[in-house]
Scaffold this active site. Structure first.
Site, PDB file in Angstrom:
ATOM      1  N   GLY A   1       0.845  -1.207   0.000  1.00  0.00           N
ATOM      2  CA  GLY A   1       0.000   0.000   0.000  1.00  0.00           C
ATOM      3  C   GLY A   1       0.870   1.242   0.000  1.00  0.00           C
ATOM      4  N   ASN A   2       0.284   2.378   0.345  1.00  0.00           N
ATOM      5  CA  ASN A   2       1.078   3.610   0.482  1.00  0.00           C
ATOM      6  C   ASN A   2       0.419   4.504   1.527  1.00  0.00           C
ATOM      7  OD1 ASN A   2      -0.807   5.515  -0.937  1.00  0.00           O
ATOM      8  ND2 ASN A   2      -0.441   4.055  -2.593  1.00  0.00           N
ATOM      9  N   TYR A   3       1.014   5.677   1.740  1.00  0.00           N
ATOM     10  CA  TYR A   3       0.607   6.522   2.874  1.00  0.00           C
ATOM     11  C   TYR A   3      -0.616   7.404   2.609  1.00  0.00           C
ATOM     12  CZ  TYR A   3       5.207   5.390   4.802  1.00  0.00           C
ATOM     13  OH  TYR A   3       6.297   4.740   5.291  1.00  0.00           O
TER      14      TYR A   3
ATOM     15  N   ALA B   1      -3.497   7.727  -4.986  1.00  0.00           N
ATOM     16  CA  ALA B   1      -2.120   7.235  -5.095  1.00  0.00           C
ATOM     17  C   ALA B   1      -2.239   5.756  -5.468  1.00  0.00           C
ATOM     18  CB  ALA B   1      -1.394   7.438  -3.775  1.00  0.00           C
TER      19      ALA B   1
END
Ligand code: PMT
Length: 403
Positions: free
Chosen positions: A208-210, A276
């Site tokens: 995943g990402n932030y 994102a």
């Protein structure tokens, strides 16, 4: 813009209550109808006689009229309003609004109000800076209420700092701007992507990402407030939508987001791609939880995900506007311009992780907008709501120029 608008003005117990008289006068001059609701302590600072004379309406403070026992309906008032403005808003009233403590007519009216709510805090600098006040204001923001930030200057305590209620003409300008914005995207349909995507490794792990979704959700609210019907395709986030004209579509992976966007895009006037999206996924996620080996590395084989922006750019019609984001860490403008070209975007919003307070998770962002024709606008650090307003203004001007 204010002509014929029904405005509830909530007044609380602050020395800045005298400024409410100027607010009423300004609103009435511009053609608005004002109904004042005042807290018991508000009446210690300004008299209902002044307020009712200026607004040409009886001032409401109690649930019942002492004279004849008539019930003052906060529900009717909440439905009557096109907007509610609480000015001045004390720390106490802000706390009650944030936590649903409905022990006076102002807070019950707030809870019944379906219209947009504006809050203009007024208090001492330390009270304003206190984490409790800031958390309560953040909570109000998360409900979709607009906080009109106080100014910095001399306060009732003679200390100098942030806490002075904003000046009446500026507060009125915020309301005017709001009603003007309501027509900017009127009748338009907008697709927005937000949040991260999760790419499965096994049943318990993902890549995943932030991204928190805050920027994308602020865009969805800003588009809806500007009159658009919004489809918000979001990855996994812990945020809520507020505006009734936002339809939320929850997805998890880039492939799911891609599919949802492909279905929705032909039906909209514009798309803003703020998500994102993971560029890679596992070619073969494990069906069972991967066990830790006693020795050696774990190798994951990643394959490219679809580029959603580029795929929409390929099918974009002449009357559609496609907006992308660029999240960069180096050579920002060059990379952003390349992305705009490659993905066939009308404009791109650049944010750089080199700027403090910009990008992932925080409540602020610092962006530059790059246009297809090479024009560029650099904005200062702002709240994500304000950044969203700037982007929506840009989008609205392109769409409206095409009529
Ligand atoms: O959610 P927040 O915590 O508020 O953070 C906001 C944000 C930093 C996520 C947001 O402001 C932002 O920059 N979003 C874009 C992040 C990104 O993926 O940037 P990029 O430069 O890698 O992608 C360029 C554009 O292509 C973006 O519009 C992206 O949505 C899109 N893209 C990227 C990859 C992919 N496979 N498909 C896409 O559509």
């Amino acid at each position: 813009m204010l002509k014929g608008k029904h405005i509830i003005l909530g007044i609380t117990g602050s020395i800045a209550a005298y400024k409410a008289a100027y607010i009423i006068r300004g609103l009435v001059k511009k053609g608005a109808e004002v109904q004042v609701v005042i807290t018991p302590s508000g009446k210690e600072f300004i008299t209902p006689i002044t307020l009712s004379a200026l607004s040409s309406n009886p001032v409401i403070s109690d649930f019942f009229s002492n004279r004849d026992g008539t019930w003052h309906s906060h529900v009717d008032l909440g439905l009557w309003a096109d907007a509610m403005l609480v000015a001045p808003a004390t720390a106490s009233t802000i706390g009650k609004m944030a936590n649903g403590i409905a022990d006076n007519m102002l807070v019950t009216t707030y809870l019944s109000c379906k219209a947009p709510v504006f809050v203009a805090p007024a208090m001492d600098l330390d009270m304003f800076a206190h984490p409790t006040t800031q958390q309560n204001l953040e909570r109000l923001r998360s409900f979709g209420n607009q906080i009109i930030e106080p100014a910095t200057g001399e306060l009732a305590s003679h200390l100098v700092g942030k806490g002075r209620m904003e000046e009446p003409d500026k507060i009125i300008a915020v309301l005017e701007d709001f009603f003007e914005r309501g027509t900017l995207l009127k009748g338009r349909k907008v697709l927005i992507t937000a949040g991260p995507t999760y790419e499965k490794i096994d049943p318990v792990r993902f890549i995943g990402n932030y991204s928190s979704g805050k920027m994308g959700f602020a865009l969805a609210e800003a588009c809806a407030v500007s009159g658009a019907e919004v489809a918000l395709v979001t990855g996994p986030v812990s945020l809520q939508i507020h505006h009734p004209n936002i339809r939320r579509v929850d997805v998890e992976s880039a492939a799911e987001m891609h599919q949802a966007c492909q279905e929705i895009f032909p039906t909209v006037d514009a798309a803003i791609l703020c998500a994102a999206v993971a560029d890679y996924r596992l070619d073969n996620p494990a069906k069972e939880k991967i066990k830790r080996e006693k020795s050696g590395d774990l190798l994951l084989h990643l394959i490219p995900n679809p580029d959603i922006a580029a795929s929409l750019g390929k099918v974009k019609k002449d009357n559609q506007v496609l907006v992308g984001f660029a999240l960069e860490t180096n050579d920002e403008f060059q990379h952003a311009a390349e992305k705009m070209e490659r993905k066939n975007l009308d404009f791109i919003v650049l944010n750089s992780l080199r700027d403090t307070g910009a990008g992932f998770r925080c409540n602020t962002n610092k962006v530059s907008i790059l246009m297809k024709n090479g024009e560029r606008t650099d904005y200062p650090l702002k709240s994500k709501q304000e950044v969203a307003d700037d982007i929506v203004k840009q989008l609205g001007s392109i769409l409206n120029a095409r009529i």
